[in-house]
Enzyme design. Sequence first.
Site, PDB file in Angstrom:
ATOM      1  N   HIS A 233      83.349  80.076  11.459  1.00  0.00           N
ATOM      2  CA  HIS A 233      83.118  79.935  10.018  1.00  0.00           C
ATOM      3  C   HIS A 233      84.125  78.928   9.468  1.00  0.00           C
ATOM      4  O   HIS A 233      85.320  79.207   9.402  1.00  0.00           O
ATOM      5  CB  HIS A 233      83.268  81.296   9.320  1.00  0.00           C
ATOM      6  CG  HIS A 233      82.161  82.229   9.660  1.00  0.00           C
ATOM      7  ND1 HIS A 233      82.329  83.597   9.756  1.00  0.00           N
ATOM      8  CD2 HIS A 233      80.854  81.985   9.934  1.00  0.00           C
ATOM      9  CE1 HIS A 233      81.159  84.139  10.071  1.00  0.00           C
ATOM     10  NE2 HIS A 233      80.260  83.192  10.188  1.00  0.00           N
ATOM     11  N   GLU A 236      87.102  79.384   6.914  1.00  0.00           N
ATOM     12  CA  GLU A 236      88.113  80.408   7.189  1.00  0.00           C
ATOM     13  C   GLU A 236      89.347  79.794   7.857  1.00  0.00           C
ATOM     14  O   GLU A 236      89.715  80.113   8.982  1.00  0.00           O
ATOM     15  CB  GLU A 236      87.486  81.540   8.017  1.00  0.00           C
ATOM     16  CG  GLU A 236      86.399  82.238   7.202  1.00  0.00           C
ATOM     17  CD  GLU A 236      85.567  83.255   7.995  1.00  0.00           C
ATOM     18  OE1 GLU A 236      84.640  83.830   7.394  1.00  0.00           O
ATOM     19  OE2 GLU A 236      85.822  83.465   9.185  1.00  0.00           O
ATOM     20  N   HIS A 330      88.689  85.295  12.483  1.00  0.00           N
ATOM     21  CA  HIS A 330      88.057  85.006  11.188  1.00  0.00           C
ATOM     22  C   HIS A 330      89.055  85.242  10.052  1.00  0.00           C
ATOM     23  O   HIS A 330      90.138  85.772  10.271  1.00  0.00           O
ATOM     24  CB  HIS A 330      86.872  85.962  10.959  1.00  0.00           C
ATOM     25  CG  HIS A 330      85.708  85.687  11.850  1.00  0.00           C
ATOM     26  ND1 HIS A 330      84.523  85.191  11.389  1.00  0.00           N
ATOM     27  CD2 HIS A 330      85.552  85.840  13.181  1.00  0.00           C
ATOM     28  CE1 HIS A 330      83.677  85.051  12.385  1.00  0.00           C
ATOM     29  NE2 HIS A 330      84.273  85.440  13.492  1.00  0.00           N
ATOM     30  N   GLU A 403      90.326  89.753  11.960  1.00  0.00           N
ATOM     31  CA  GLU A 403      90.194  89.263  10.582  1.00  0.00           C
ATOM     32  C   GLU A 403      91.568  89.203   9.937  1.00  0.00           C
ATOM     33  O   GLU A 403      92.425  90.039  10.211  1.00  0.00           O
ATOM     34  CB  GLU A 403      89.343  90.241   9.749  1.00  0.00           C
ATOM     35  CG  GLU A 403      87.905  90.368  10.207  1.00  0.00           C
ATOM     36  CD  GLU A 403      86.988  89.315   9.595  1.00  0.00           C
ATOM     37  OE1 GLU A 403      87.465  88.473   8.801  1.00  0.00           O
ATOM     38  OE2 GLU A 403      85.781  89.350   9.923  1.00  0.00           O
TER      39      GLU A 403
HETATM   40 ZN    ZN Z   1      84.005  84.770   9.400  1.00  0.00          ZN
END
Ligand code: ZN
Length: 495
Positions: A233, A236, A330, A403
């Site tokens: 992504h 990010e 992420h 994350e």
């Molecule tokens: Zn992500």
Amino acid sequence: MERKMEENMRDVDVGSEAGGEDALVGNVNKLMVTPPGYTGVPRKGHLVFDACFESGNLGRVDYISEFEFDLFIRPDTCNPRFRVWFNFTVENVRETQRVIFNIVNFSKTKSLYRDGMSPVVKSTSRPKWQRLPTKNVYYYRCPDHRRNYVMSFAFCFDREDDVYQFAYCYPYTYTRLQHYLDSLERRNLDYLQREQLGLSVQQRRLDLLTITSPAQQNPEKVKKLVVLTARVHPGESPASFICQGVIDFLVSQHPVAQTLRDHVIFKIVPMLNPDGVYLGNYRCSLMGFDLNRHWQEPSPWAHPTLHAVKQLIVQLSQDPVGLEFYIDVHAHSTMMNGFMYGNVFEEEERVQRQAVFPRLLCQNAPDFSFSNTSFNRDVVKAGTGRRFLGGLLDDTSYCYTLEVSFYSYMAAGSTSPVPYTEDTYMKLGRNVARTFLDYYRHNNFIDDNKLQIPNHINSMEVLSQGRQGNGNGNGRTSGSERGAERKNQSITGEY
Ligand SMILES: [Zn+2]
């Protein structure tokens, strides 16, 4: 007001057409925003907006008043559903000029702006990114914008010759990664290999690093295999700082890193979506795909980078060594702290085993939260790397999404959030890397008795390790860091 906006949109269109290749994606290009109907010569204080640069994103500017501007995020290329990342410059400012910028077209409603997050800013004379003061940022549902959520921030320019840059979070571009990898390569480390695993649709490099002691040192040795990927992504960016922290630690001379290289093969893909990063997208590739929903059947022409990474992982999973860890990094737009997502298993024993790594990481990283860590099998996440590979790999392997908050973490014993900096993101990466030693000691793969790590090397030492100069741009003495902070003190934009 309506009329003014329409007139101003024409200015934006002209700006976009003049911009060559970059303008194709719809960013403003050195757009001077003057009061509607203004025909005189441009003046100091007629702000010039620009996002025609790498990872730039700003699609449109509406003049509301001398003090107020509506800003529109340019949607991801070929996918108008995603509008979160912004990154643009402002110049031709007047000293003490006060403005309010409203970002009016976010595609998300829930946001850390409610919890105190603020955009980052830097300027030519103060090149270190910093977060704006929270009190100058407002996030609210706006009756003037179809009840969209709007983030407004007040800012006071202070130096006429400076170019100011504002962004959603600390940018980490494709070019920055290339420079970093080039600098690693120039060190000629015998335990680091860089290869081009493939090319993106726009022919950017998909890099793969392999970090492990050379096989000839101990050909008999059985090693474990760990795969880490980041930036599927593109918006990010904290994932890149974490990834660099992991790499910095693993290639260092730290005894823990040396031991890990002797026992583990690390395969790292630092930027899975280089086109999306280059283009300033938040979620998607050039062609508008959320690559983290296409693991099941990536196409070699539509998702070439994902296709290449999947092939690599499938091949590694068939290797007799066996792939033990897959971690995809992420950043999270609504949660605090670092945390992990894992898969759900029937067998309690496997559930427990899967929780070991996050628990150990929690002991090593003050910003990592085990209580935020969760294990799920939502249908919407079925195409993600973690879910897909969780099904592919055997029951002795672990797949996680790591994350990290775009904003902050709660340190133990504190009640106020600590905003992440570029350095604290990298520190989380170093802590992830060294947790592999704890993990392999925990399951006796690495024998405590044979460890070459002196007793006095404790976690604090590892935490400070990345601050020592190591020639790759990450190391700074704390003295010069303090100096840099002093130099940056006055860019708060106090209104
Ligand atoms: Zn992500």
